[in-house]
Motif scaffolding. Sequence first.
Motif, mmCIF file in Angstrom:
data_model
loop_
_atom_site.group_PDB
_atom_site.id
_atom_site.type_symbol
_atom_site.label_atom_id
_atom_site.label_comp_id
_atom_site.label_asym_id
_atom_site.label_seq_id
_atom_site.Cartn_x
_atom_site.Cartn_y
_atom_site.Cartn_z
ATOM 1 N N GLU A 1 0.824 -1.209 0.000
ATOM 2 C CA GLU A 1 0.000 0.000 0.000
ATOM 3 C C GLU A 1 0.859 1.261 0.000
ATOM 4 N N PHE A 2 1.990 1.215 0.703
ATOM 5 C CA PHE A 2 2.909 2.355 0.648
ATOM 6 C C PHE A 2 3.318 2.633 -0.792
ATOM 7 N N GLN A 3 3.669 1.582 -1.499
ATOM 8 C CA GLN A 3 4.103 1.758 -2.882
ATOM 9 C C GLN A 3 2.958 2.256 -3.747
ATOM 10 N N HIS A 4 1.769 1.723 -3.533
ATOM 11 C CA HIS A 4 0.605 2.167 -4.312
ATOM 12 C C HIS A 4 0.347 3.649 -4.096
ATOM 13 N N LEU A 5 0.394 4.108 -2.848
ATOM 14 C CA LEU A 5 0.125 5.516 -2.558
ATOM 15 C C LEU A 5 1.207 6.413 -3.141
ATOM 16 N N LYS A 6 2.436 5.947 -3.110
ATOM 17 C CA LYS A 6 3.518 6.753 -3.692
ATOM 18 C C LYS A 6 3.320 6.884 -5.191
ATOM 19 N N ASP A 7 2.777 5.858 -5.822
ATOM 20 C CA ASP A 7 2.565 5.884 -7.271
ATOM 21 C C ASP A 7 1.342 6.699 -7.671
ATOM 22 N N THR A 8 0.379 6.884 -6.774
ATOM 23 C CA THR A 8 -0.909 7.465 -7.174
ATOM 24 C C THR A 8 -1.211 8.824 -6.564
ATOM 25 N N ILE A 9 -0.617 9.179 -5.440
ATOM 26 C CA ILE A 9 -0.893 10.494 -4.844
ATOM 27 C C ILE A 9 -0.126 11.556 -5.617
ATOM 28 N N PRO A 10 -0.822 12.557 -6.124
ATOM 29 C CA PRO A 10 -0.128 13.614 -6.888
ATOM 30 C C PRO A 10 0.963 14.282 -6.049
ATOM 31 N N GLY A 11 2.157 14.346 -6.601
ATOM 32 C CA GLY A 11 3.259 15.016 -5.928
ATOM 33 C C GLY A 11 3.979 14.185 -4.894
ATOM 34 N N ALA A 12 3.542 12.953 -4.674
ATOM 35 C CA ALA A 12 4.142 12.136 -3.615
ATOM 36 C C ALA A 12 5.609 11.860 -3.874
ATOM 37 N N ARG A 13 5.975 11.669 -5.131
ATOM 38 C CA ARG A 13 7.361 11.321 -5.428
ATOM 39 C C ARG A 13 8.313 12.509 -5.249
ATOM 40 N N ARG A 14 7.750 13.700 -5.143
ATOM 41 C CA ARG A 14 8.608 14.862 -4.892
ATOM 42 C C ARG A 14 8.915 15.033 -3.406
ATOM 43 N N LEU A 15 8.193 14.305 -2.571
ATOM 44 C CA LEU A 15 8.419 14.387 -1.132
ATOM 45 C C LEU A 15 9.578 13.479 -0.734
ATOM 46 N N THR A 16 10.244 13.834 0.351
ATOM 47 C CA THR A 16 11.235 12.906 0.896
ATOM 48 C C THR A 16 10.499 11.690 1.442
ATOM 49 N N GLN A 17 11.225 10.584 1.562
ATOM 50 C CA GLN A 17 10.618 9.373 2.088
ATOM 51 C C GLN A 17 10.059 9.605 3.490
ATOM 52 N N ALA A 18 10.782 10.393 4.302
ATOM 53 C CA ALA A 18 10.346 10.629 5.679
ATOM 54 C C ALA A 18 9.032 11.392 5.726
ATOM 55 N N VAL A 19 8.894 12.429 4.903
ATOM 56 C CA VAL A 19 7.665 13.227 4.895
ATOM 57 C C VAL A 19 6.505 12.399 4.360
ATOM 58 N N PHE A 20 6.759 11.649 3.312
ATOM 59 C CA PHE A 20 5.707 10.799 2.751
ATOM 60 C C PHE A 20 5.229 9.787 3.785
ATOM 61 N N ALA A 21 6.165 9.104 4.440
ATOM 62 C CA ALA A 21 5.793 8.092 5.429
ATOM 63 C C ALA A 21 5.016 8.709 6.581
ATOM 64 N N GLU A 22 5.433 9.876 7.029
ATOM 65 C CA GLU A 22 4.747 10.533 8.145
ATOM 66 C C GLU A 22 3.293 10.819 7.805
ATOM 67 N N ARG A 23 3.050 11.320 6.598
ATOM 68 C CA ARG A 23 1.684 11.682 6.211
ATOM 69 C C ARG A 23 0.803 10.451 6.034
ATOM 70 N N VAL A 24 1.363 9.405 5.472
ATOM 71 C CA VAL A 24 0.587 8.177 5.311
ATOM 72 C C VAL A 24 0.249 7.576 6.680
ATOM 73 N N MET A 25 1.229 7.533 7.564
ATOM 74 C CA MET A 25 0.990 6.941 8.883
ATOM 75 C C MET A 25 -0.044 7.735 9.671
ATOM 76 N N LYS A 26 -0.062 9.045 9.491
ATOM 77 C CA LYS A 26 -1.095 9.864 10.121
ATOM 78 C C LYS A 26 -2.467 9.517 9.549
ATOM 79 N N ALA A 27 -2.539 9.397 8.236
ATOM 80 C CA ALA A 27 -3.808 9.080 7.587
ATOM 81 C C ALA A 27 -4.317 7.704 7.967
ATOM 82 N N TRP A 28 -3.411 6.817 8.341
ATOM 83 C CA TRP A 28 -3.785 5.434 8.662
ATOM 84 C C TRP A 28 -4.215 5.243 10.116
ATOM 85 N N GLU A 29 -4.274 6.275 10.901
ATOM 86 C CA GLU A 29 -4.620 6.085 12.312
ATOM 87 C C GLU A 29 -5.941 5.334 12.517
#
Length: 653
Positions: A286-314
């Motif tokens: 799912e991490f990989q899927h979100l990185k591939d589909t969220i607009p602008g996700a690949r421009r984020l650092t891995q740390a910022v991307f992971a933080e936002r996903v983990m927040k959304a997954w609460e």
Amino acid sequence: MTAQAAVVIVGGGFSGTVTAMRLARHTTIPLRITVLEKEPGTMFGGLAYGWDVTTWDHMLNIQAGRITLFRERAEDFLIWANGEADRAHWPDRWRYRRFEISTVVPRRIFKQYLQERLDTAVQESGGLVELEIRYGRVTALAGQRGQHVLNYIDHANGSVNTIHAGSVVLATGHLPPQTPPFLEVANGHPGYLADQYVPSAQQWFAELNQDAEVIVWGSALSAFDAVVSLVHHGYRGRITICSRGGNMHDTYPADHQHDIWQVRRPPFLDKQVLTAQDVVVGVEREFQHLKDTIPGARRLTQAVFAERVMKAWEPYVVELAARLDPAQVTWLLDRYKSLIVTNRTSTVPEIGDVVRERMVDYPGAPAMIRQVATPVDGVGVKDGRFVVTFGDGKVLCADYMVNAMGNRADYRVSHNELWSKLVGHGDGRLVAAHPVTGRGIEVTEDGRPVAPCGTPASGVFCVGPMRQGDEITRRGRLGAFVFSIGTLRNQCFEVAAAVLHHLMTEDGAGVEQLEPRHAQLYAKAQAWVQEDLDETVRDYLTGSDPAGRRASWHDAERRVSAAVVSMSIEADVSEQTVRALFRAAWRQLEIDVIHGICDIRKLSTWQGETFQSMALRQGDTAGGDATTRHASGTPEMQDDSLATHTVDMAAAQ
């Protein structure tokens, strides 16, 4: 109620101080608050912010705009720091600094903020509150004839003392650090610092040979603290950061903004039967899927991307904890602890750069810090130095070692005398360890510890890290967010309200136990207060002008006094009785308004106009202001809630 109700708060760090402040702010009855802290050096600040355990280089890993003590006043710290704080003892670096939303804050300043806001709450209680501070280590808690009895060892003279209370708040903070078996050989060695958060630790750092070799065990925020202490005291030697997995917090970009995403429910949750392995595989996919589909996700650092996903997954963490076998939940949290912790949050540059920049070789300035990510075979001592053998056969020698492995979380083996008696083992246990996560204890929603038989305690409440298991299973928090400022701030408010309710109802002073005639008067007082004071209370709680807030409050008091006299004459009841009813209705309105203002399920309305106007004024200069932004550009606070900021997720749905 004529006599003072007694509340004892065990622990005078962040949670104990904020709970005491909330009690003083919201009580409608005479109240004696006794805070029992282990020693003077950690009062008001605890291990995180106390002057004895920090330096001026130790910063909060969160910006000034997000550290208010008041859910209802997001800008309170900024108002205090820029207009009220006494800066006489601050170093010049901070004495002449204006704090903006994005400014980092030394922990020592935050400790002063805690102390002064508690003092103000007591002063503004109108004589209702008596605050007493004692220093000693609490060793036992028991019930006795409707009261709670605590034993503590006096810090000054070692005598054993007893104190009685109508209600007890356990705000004991973190347990001692974990000590892996391979470090036990170092216990008692003068070159080994087992706990960097004791008052003597900074002196230990100051006395090191500045060119010696140091090993720091652990690679999360505690390791960063150790490096900051070493650098502060002029250390110039080699630092080796050792951990099994090698996971470290990244550093937020200079223009970083916290954001909250709304993402799809991970498909692996659709399985009727879930296993821990399903979770591991499903999360990776799912991490990989979100990185591939969220607009602008690949421009984020891995740390910022992971933080936002983990927040959304609460919300989905809550679901997982409810569906998985508890043994599997515990296994996942243990196995992937460092990965979760280091991905859930990064560090502000003022912390992260101290470490990261010293890991790079420069001409004439070789790297000062290196990282070793290999399991340890053993640690020995030879000729006074430590000899570490790693699983790959490599050997490392060092003069000093610092344990930065993080704090214990299993309260069944707490290494704390009070908690060992409360949780411990055997049939005499009074409190159950958290049954799902193995972290902390089991508590009710309002913070009452639950006995092994399933019965909640009466008159005993908990705030702080002992509730981390509950924060995971009830709210989906992970990593440092199980005891972040926002999390604990919310706990303190809720517990203070629950304590006051308990004291009033248990002692016969609560509105639930009023005789019918007085109950009718209380209903009238409530109706009057809600109609006439609602706007005043809102303005007072959210206003930015202290003089204006006080003026509106005094005007409300005059109106209430007139209403009290009128109702007293009309009902032929003493003014004293009617005034008490009005005061109770007024305080209840405050609590209700606070809930409404900052409903953490509606994050976009969390802070008032004052904070938003400050944010807009600073928008062009704040840099990485660590606020969340809507599509419209309006900043909002991230208060660790389940609220979400919708992004264009059409492709991800």
